[in-house]
Write a protein that holds these residues in place. Sequence first.
Motif, mmCIF file in Angstrom:
data_model
loop_
_atom_site.group_PDB
_atom_site.id
_atom_site.type_symbol
_atom_site.label_atom_id
_atom_site.label_comp_id
_atom_site.label_asym_id
_atom_site.label_seq_id
_atom_site.Cartn_x
_atom_site.Cartn_y
_atom_site.Cartn_z
ATOM 1 N N PHE A 161 139.815 30.437 -50.612
ATOM 2 C CA PHE A 161 140.258 30.502 -49.222
ATOM 3 C C PHE A 161 140.679 29.127 -48.724
ATOM 4 C CE2 PHE A 161 136.876 33.519 -50.034
ATOM 5 C CZ PHE A 161 137.396 34.723 -49.590
ATOM 6 N N SER A 162 141.542 29.136 -47.695
ATOM 7 C CA SER A 162 141.968 27.893 -47.047
ATOM 8 C C SER A 162 142.532 28.221 -45.678
ATOM 9 C CB SER A 162 143.034 27.201 -47.912
ATOM 10 O OG SER A 162 143.485 26.010 -47.325
ATOM 11 N N CYS A 163 142.425 27.278 -44.765
ATOM 12 C CA CYS A 163 143.163 27.301 -43.502
ATOM 13 C C CYS A 163 142.805 28.496 -42.609
ATOM 14 C CB CYS A 163 144.667 27.262 -43.752
ATOM 15 S SG CYS A 163 145.181 25.836 -44.748
ATOM 16 N N GLY A 190 139.332 23.866 -47.904
ATOM 17 C CA GLY A 190 139.722 23.019 -46.792
ATOM 18 C C GLY A 190 140.250 23.733 -45.578
ATOM 19 N N ASP A 191 140.171 23.035 -44.433
ATOM 20 C CA ASP A 191 140.535 23.566 -43.123
ATOM 21 C C ASP A 191 139.673 24.784 -42.789
ATOM 22 O OD1 ASP A 191 142.357 21.525 -43.031
ATOM 23 O OD2 ASP A 191 144.104 22.769 -43.437
ATOM 24 N N TYR A 192 138.374 24.585 -42.953
ATOM 25 C CA TYR A 192 137.386 25.593 -42.578
ATOM 26 C C TYR A 192 137.382 25.772 -41.064
ATOM 27 C CZ TYR A 192 132.706 27.788 -42.481
ATOM 28 O OH TYR A 192 131.639 28.631 -42.292
ATOM 29 N N ALA A 465 144.870 25.128 -55.018
ATOM 30 C CA ALA A 465 145.310 24.370 -53.843
ATOM 31 C C ALA A 465 145.394 25.282 -52.630
ATOM 32 C CB ALA A 465 146.662 23.708 -54.104
ATOM 33 N N GLY A 466 145.378 24.669 -51.460
ATOM 34 C CA GLY A 466 145.539 25.378 -50.194
ATOM 35 C C GLY A 466 146.482 24.605 -49.301
ATOM 36 N N ASP A 467 146.091 24.401 -48.048
ATOM 37 C CA ASP A 467 146.719 23.474 -47.098
ATOM 38 C C ASP A 467 148.046 23.934 -46.524
ATOM 39 O OD1 ASP A 467 146.839 20.713 -45.824
ATOM 40 O OD2 ASP A 467 148.656 20.639 -47.061
ATOM 41 N N SER A 468 148.918 24.537 -47.309
ATOM 42 C CA SER A 468 150.290 24.780 -46.859
ATOM 43 C C SER A 468 150.451 26.065 -46.058
ATOM 44 C CB SER A 468 151.237 24.825 -48.065
ATOM 45 O OG SER A 468 151.081 26.030 -48.778
ATOM 46 N N HIS A 469 149.431 26.945 -46.059
ATOM 47 C CA HIS A 469 149.430 28.242 -45.373
ATOM 48 C C HIS A 469 150.225 29.303 -46.113
ATOM 49 C CE1 HIS A 469 148.905 25.881 -41.317
ATOM 50 N NE2 HIS A 469 147.989 25.569 -42.229
ATOM 51 N N SER A 492 146.956 31.189 -46.242
ATOM 52 C CA SER A 492 145.923 30.871 -45.256
ATOM 53 C C SER A 492 145.118 32.104 -44.878
ATOM 54 C CB SER A 492 146.574 30.295 -44.001
ATOM 55 O OG SER A 492 147.409 31.272 -43.396
ATOM 56 N N VAL A 493 143.940 31.862 -44.301
ATOM 57 C CA VAL A 493 143.141 32.936 -43.727
ATOM 58 C C VAL A 493 143.783 33.450 -42.440
ATOM 59 C CG1 VAL A 493 140.904 33.504 -42.693
ATOM 60 C CG2 VAL A 493 140.991 32.130 -44.772
ATOM 61 N N SER A 494 144.267 32.526 -41.591
ATOM 62 C CA SER A 494 144.877 32.977 -40.335
ATOM 63 C C SER A 494 146.007 32.078 -39.842
ATOM 64 C CB SER A 494 143.819 33.095 -39.227
ATOM 65 O OG SER A 494 143.211 31.839 -38.969
#
Length: 580
Positions: A161-163, A190-192, A465-469, A492-494
């Motif tokens: 998960f991310s964002c 990241g971006d919890y 990786a995450g971050d970019s949505h 992203s999550v949301s």
Amino acid sequence: MDGKALFPPAATGRRNFMRQACSTALLGAGGLALASCGSTGGGPAAHVAASFGHGVASGDPLTDRVILWTRVTPRPAPQGQAADVAVRWYVATDPAMQSLVAAGTAITSAAIDFTVKVDATGLLPGRVYYYQFAADTVKSPVGRTRTLPRADARQVRLAVFSCANYPAGYFNVYADAAQRDDIDVALHIGDYIYEYESDGYACDRAEELGRVSEPRALLLHLDDYRRRYAQYRTDPDLQALHASVPFITVWDDHEFADDAWRDGSADHVSSRQGPFSLRKAAAMTAYHEWLPIRAPDPSTPEKIYRSFDFGSVLSLHMLDTRLIGRDQQLVLASYYDEQHRFDAEKYHRDLRSPHRTMMGSEQMAWLESQVAASRARWQMLGQQVLMARMEYPTAVAMGECNCTDFAALKRRAACDPASVGERERRWLAAPTLPCYLDSWDGYQNDRELVFAMMQRHRKNMVVLAGDSHNAWASDLHDAQGRQVGVEFATASVSSPGMEGAYPDRDPDDVAAMMVDLIAPLYYAQTSKRGYMVVTATHEQVRCDWRFVDTVFDRRYTAATERSLRTLAGPGNRKLEECTG
């Protein structure tokens, strides 16, 4: 989980068994306060009735231990009494909490925001356990956790998960994952939380959804970050996921400030907001209080890189590419002179400079030692930002042509070369240009060091990786074009993705355009919220991208949209379609 599970009576014979079976570290904020099992950690605590409105969580599992977390909300104590709260914790092999294997008491207080972190030890590998907390006569919900497996493990399954932006929509992604019973560990890369003010980023429908950020102002101080975590942790879907599976986490920028680096961020103005070091310290303290993370070095809370071995299948190395070693990001616009000429030579020289670091030399040396010592089939990097080359055509990067028109030009050139003019031919012939400088594209020497490390030790590498949505999958090549591994990036999550940039275009066309423009990119999904299910065996690592159809309604549907895999061995280590 059923929050009404009963504790067994405290039998005299069982007390002796627990003292022998349980050797426990009770962790305060950032893991700084240590006590043995059953210790009160000092003077007597006030008997203050409490509630557990922020749920329970577990994290950082090892073969013999796991971090257990909760937060108590105490009723105000009479004036003059101690503000400490004694919290009992229990670990059992059954959800009814009848077959106890560990127990103890932790002391919490306002100094650590009434959070509780217990390192419950003496557990067995590869086992499911249940845990619960109690303060006075009030009991928490029951949580479910799992220890890491023995060396003979055959499969590992992770949810990634991310964002997760609270005002941007409901956490239906978490809700879907919480309903699964086949996940070993949840990775949050990241971006919890997000640090923005209540009228800031992606809050257009927050009032309508009942998800206005608290506190309302930009997060700057310790109490600000604590209150934001507290709001997130009232979310029922996030609570359900935490209660069902252990988490392994790292922070990205929004747990601190947008585009953060070691000594600052893109939107932190010290003259108005004070020294960034104080803001970073406040955010870091709240993170360690509210996340079930085991600090590798309690005296150095900024050090969170650490490894987890899932038997002989997988070594997971959680990296900090955000704070501990990152130099300030380069800015593309700064490479134009007064005549608006772009200095491409200096730009590329700075991007490749060995003096620019994303991880820092100490973390890089640590990673090499972990990779060299690992006997697992797969080396997996759990980290924040895209490692794959996401380079755009120069004409697009320079603003001479937009993505849509350049993609159309490529198709026209392939079908009708005679229709392409001289300027367009120059555009097509020009090299690509890195533009996403907050990612590994902006720190190319560190990327090459990681690639060389994996090749030197002949390892199979998968990067998360995450971050970019947005969701991506890319092949990873070194500067000489050699295939070194693959990257799976989660949506992203949301937080909103690229759909806002192309409101009038079919999202599938936008994703196809990105794949067409960016050479190493194999797959893209740029308009949906979701997560990844990553399954590792000795033969392959498979990634299933799962998406929800909305984050604006509690009623949703979820589906797996795409599945890709990579195989082990020097002739493989590249993306391919799943065959079954």
